[in-house]
Design a protein around this motif. Structure first.
Motif, short mmCIF file in Angstrom:
data_model
loop_
_atom_site.label_atom_id
_atom_site.label_comp_id
_atom_site.label_asym_id
_atom_site.label_seq_id
_atom_site.Cartn_x
_atom_site.Cartn_y
_atom_site.Cartn_z
N SER A 209 45.46 -27.67 104.74
CA SER A 209 44.68 -26.89 105.69
C SER A 209 43.17 -27.05 105.48
CB SER A 209 45.06 -25.40 105.62
OG SER A 209 44.63 -24.83 104.40
N ARG A 210 42.78 -27.42 104.24
CA ARG A 210 41.36 -27.61 103.94
C ARG A 210 40.86 -29.01 104.25
NH1 ARG A 210 41.92 -24.84 98.01
NH2 ARG A 210 41.67 -22.67 98.61
N MET A 211 41.79 -29.92 104.51
CA MET A 211 41.40 -31.29 104.79
C MET A 211 40.53 -31.36 106.04
SD MET A 211 43.82 -34.67 105.10
CE MET A 211 44.06 -34.71 106.86
N GLU A 212 39.44 -32.09 105.94
CA GLU A 212 38.49 -32.19 107.04
C GLU A 212 38.89 -33.31 108.00
OE1 GLU A 212 35.60 -30.32 107.44
OE2 GLU A 212 35.87 -29.10 105.65
N VAL A 213 38.81 -33.03 109.29
CA VAL A 213 39.09 -34.04 110.31
C VAL A 213 37.85 -34.19 111.19
CG1 VAL A 213 41.56 -33.55 110.31
CG2 VAL A 213 40.08 -32.35 111.92
N PRO A 214 37.64 -35.38 111.76
CA PRO A 214 36.42 -35.61 112.55
C PRO A 214 36.39 -34.79 113.83
CG PRO A 214 37.92 -37.48 112.73
CD PRO A 214 38.48 -36.59 111.66
N VAL A 215 35.19 -34.39 114.23
CA VAL A 215 34.99 -33.62 115.46
C VAL A 215 34.56 -34.57 116.57
CG1 VAL A 215 33.56 -31.87 116.59
CG2 VAL A 215 34.44 -31.48 114.27
N TYR A 216 35.22 -34.47 117.73
CA TYR A 216 34.84 -35.23 118.92
C TYR A 216 34.67 -34.25 120.08
CZ TYR A 216 37.00 -38.97 116.13
OH TYR A 216 37.34 -39.84 115.12
N SER A 217 33.96 -34.68 121.11
CA SER A 217 33.81 -33.83 122.29
C SER A 217 35.15 -33.71 122.99
CB SER A 217 32.77 -34.42 123.24
OG SER A 217 33.24 -35.64 123.80
N LYS A 218 35.34 -32.60 123.71
CA LYS A 218 36.62 -32.39 124.40
C LYS A 218 36.86 -33.46 125.45
CE LYS A 218 39.50 -28.78 126.43
NZ LYS A 218 40.20 -29.72 127.33
N SER A 219 35.79 -33.85 126.16
CA SER A 219 35.95 -34.88 127.20
C SER A 219 36.38 -36.20 126.59
CB SER A 219 34.63 -35.05 127.96
OG SER A 219 33.58 -35.43 127.07
N MET A 220 35.83 -36.53 125.42
CA MET A 220 36.19 -37.77 124.75
C MET A 220 37.64 -37.73 124.28
SD MET A 220 34.32 -39.54 121.49
CE MET A 220 34.72 -41.20 120.95
N MET A 221 38.06 -36.57 123.72
CA MET A 221 39.44 -36.45 123.25
C MET A 221 40.41 -36.50 124.42
SD MET A 221 39.59 -33.92 119.94
CE MET A 221 38.90 -32.46 120.73
N ASP A 222 40.06 -35.85 125.54
CA ASP A 222 40.95 -35.86 126.70
C ASP A 222 41.12 -37.28 127.22
OD1 ASP A 222 41.29 -33.15 126.56
OD2 ASP A 222 39.83 -32.67 128.13
N GLU A 223 40.01 -38.02 127.28
CA GLU A 223 40.06 -39.39 127.80
C GLU A 223 40.87 -40.31 126.88
OE1 GLU A 223 37.18 -43.26 128.35
OE2 GLU A 223 36.26 -41.30 127.98
N ILE A 224 40.49 -40.35 125.61
CA ILE A 224 41.13 -41.27 124.68
C ILE A 224 42.56 -40.82 124.37
CG2 ILE A 224 41.06 -42.25 122.36
CD1 ILE A 224 38.05 -42.19 122.52
N GLY A 225 42.76 -39.50 124.21
CA GLY A 225 44.10 -38.98 123.96
C GLY A 225 45.05 -39.31 125.09
N GLY A 226 44.56 -39.17 126.35
CA GLY A 226 45.38 -39.52 127.51
C GLY A 226 45.74 -41.00 127.54
N SER A 227 44.78 -41.83 127.14
CA SER A 227 45.01 -43.29 127.11
C SER A 227 46.02 -43.65 126.03
CB SER A 227 43.69 -44.03 126.88
OG SER A 227 42.80 -43.83 127.95
N ILE A 228 45.92 -42.98 124.87
CA ILE A 228 46.88 -43.25 123.79
C ILE A 228 48.29 -42.88 124.24
CG2 ILE A 228 47.62 -42.52 121.48
CD1 ILE A 228 44.65 -42.15 120.79
#
Length: 407
Positions: free
Chosen positions: A352-371
Motif C-alpha cells: 500500500s506504501r508503494m509509489e506509483v506514477p501520477v498521470y493526468s486523467k485525460s492521459m490515462m483515459d486515452e492510453i488506458g482505452g488504447s491498451i
C-alpha cells in the motif's frame, strides 16, 4: 590469531553465577534457518530486547553478540533477508534500533554460500557510533556486485568490496547504492531493515516527476486461506472458480485449470470475489505476476496466494496500473518490498506504501482505452488463429485417414 580457544557448546546456556565475557569485537555467522531445540528463559539477561522464537534464531544470535560486546566494541552478524523483515520479530528489531545500536546493514549478492541461492545480509553493531551515524542507520545495497566463482556460487567483486568499504568508512551516500536513514523514518516501515527497500525504492521513485502511494487509489485484499481438506468438501456443486498462482498467466487469467468451489461463508462474496477492473497479484513465489480481470470474467474467489487490487477508477486507470506493475520499474519496486528467505512474500501493508506514477486523467483515459482495445484485438486474433489452425489440421488429418470423428 595466536591466542584463541575453541569451545563446542550451546551458546544460549548460562550459569547464573557466571559473568559474561566481554570482547572488543564479536562476529557471528549462524547457519541459515537455524532452529533452537532448547528453551529460552524469560528472565535471561541475554534477551533484554525480547524473547526470540525457537523456530528462528537470528535475533537470538544478535542479542547474544550484543550481550558479549564491550561498550566500545563492534559486532557483526551475518544473516538472511528474513532476519531484516519478519513481522513477528518487529518488536525486538524496534527495541535494538531505538537503542541506536545498529550502525550499518549491507545487502550482499545472493548465492555467496555454496549450493544455496539465499541472499546474504551483514549487520554491523556499534554502541559508540560516530556523530554522523547517531540516530540512524547506513544502508548499503551491493547485491549486483557479483561474479561467478564456480558452478555452485558467486563471489563479491573487488569493485563491490571497495565501494562498501568506502561508503562505510567515509560515510558516502550514493543513489542506488547507499543511504542514511533516520530512526524515525524506519518507524514508518515497522523497523524493517532491508537496504533494498530503502535504497532501490527511493531510486526508482525518482524516475517519475510525481508519485502517489498505491493505498490512496486502491483497496488491497489478501485472498482466503483454505486447507486441502476444506477445499475438497466445498468442491461438490461448486459454482465459483478458486483461483491460485498457477491460474495467473502473462497479464491474463486462466480459469480452465481452476478448482470449482462453494463459498464457505456468506462474507466470501464480498471479501474474496473478483469483478472487472480488479488486478490480481501473486503474493508468494519467486516471480511476481499480475493480471487484470476483464469483462469476460467468471465468478471466482481468490486464494491466499493472491492479492486483489481493486482500483478506484475515478482516481486511476486499472489498465495503466497493470502495465506499471508489469514494467521493469514496477517489478523492481515489488522486489524491493518482498520478504522471505526461501519463499518470497509481498506484505500488503508495504504494498500500500508503494509509489506509483501520477498521470493526468485525460492521459490515462486515452492510453488506458488504447491498451484495452489493443488487448481485445490481440485476444480475438489469437482465437481466430487457433480456429484456423484446428480447421486446417482437421482437414489434413482427414486426408491422411487419421480423422477420429468417423468410426
Amino acid at each position: 590469531m595466536e591466542n584463541y580457544e575453541i569451545v563446542n557448546k550451546d551458546i544460549f546456556t548460562w550459569d547464573k553465577d557466571d559473568k559474561p565475557k566481554l570482547f572488543d569485537f564479536v562476529v557471528s555467522d549462524p547457519p541459515r534457518n537455524l532452529k533452537y531445540h532448547g528453551k529460552f528463559k524469560k528472565n535471561d539477561p541475554m534477551f533484554r530486547y525480547g524473547l526470540p522464537r525457537q523456530s528462528s534464531m537470528e535475533w537470538a544470535v544478535v542479542q547474544k553478540v550484543i550481550y558479549h560486546m564491550k561498550s566500545t566494541a563492534k559486532g557483526v552478524v551475518i544473516g538472511s533477508k528474513g532476519m531484516l523483515v519478519r513481522s513477528y520479530e518487529d518488536e525486538i528489531r524496534a527495541a535494538i534500533v531505538e537503542d541506536d545500536l545498529i550502525e550499518c546493514v549491507i545487502t550482499l549478492p545472493e548465492n555467496l554460500y555454496e549450493n544455496t541461492g539465499i541472499g546474504t545480509e551483514v549487520m554491523i553493531l556499534n554502541p559508540q557510533k560516530p556523530a554522523e551515524r547517531k540516530g540512524g542507520i547506513l544502508f548499503i545495497n551491493a547485491q549486483d556486485y557479483r561474479e561467478r566463482l564456480n558452478s555452485y556460487q558467486h563471489a563479491l567483486t573487488d569493485e563491490g568490496t571497495k565501494k562498501i568499504l568506502e561508503a562505510y568508512h567515509h560515510n558516502i551516500i550514493e543513489e542506488g547504492f547507499s543511504k542514511f536513514v533516520p530512526i524515525e523514518e524506519m518507524a514508518k516501515y515497522d523497523y524493517r531493515l532491508n537496504p533494498v527497500e530503502y535504497i532501490e525504492f527511493e531510486s526508482l521513485k525518482n524516475h517519475f516527476d510525481q508519485t502517489i502511494p498505491l493505498g490512496d487509489i486502491v483497496e488491497i485484499t489478501r485472498g482466503v486461506n483454505v486447507t486441502k481438506k476444506e477445499l475438497e468438501s466445498l468442491e461438490k456443486d461448486g459454482e465459483y472458480y478458486y483461483l491460485n498462482i498457477r491460474n495467473i498467466d502473462d497479464g491474463d487469467i486462466n480459469y480452465e485449470d481452476a478448482i470449482r468451489t462453494r463459498p464457505r461463508s456468506g462474507d466470501w462474496l464480498k471479501r474474496y470475489s473478483i469483478q472487472p477492473g480488479d488486478i490480481l497479484l501473486t503474493a508468494k513465489g519467486w516471480e511476481t505476476k499480475a493480471a487484470l480481470v476483464g469483462d469476460d470474467f467468471r465468478d471466482s474467489f481468490i486464494s491466499s496466494n493472491l492479492t486483489r487490487i481493486r482500483v478506484d477508477s475515478s482516481k486511476y486507470n486499472p489498465y495503466i496500473l497493470l502495465e506499471f506493475l508489469r514494467s521493469e520499474v514496477g517489478k523492481r519496486m515489488l522486489e524491493s518490498i518482498q520478504t522471505g528467505t526461501t519463499i518470497t512474500l509481498i506484505n500488503n501493508k508495504q504494498l500500500s506504501r508503494m509509489e506509483v506514477p501520477v498521470y493526468s486523467k485525460s492521459m490515462m483515459d486515452e492510453i488506458g482505452g488504447s491498451i484495452k482495445k489493443n488487448q481485445t484485438t490481440y485476444k480475438e486474433k489469437v482465437k481466430d488463429a487457433e480456429q484456423q489452425y484446428e480447421g486446417k489440421r482437421a482437414e489434413l488429418m482427414m486426408r491422411l485417414g487419421l480423422d477420429n470423428s468417423k468410426k
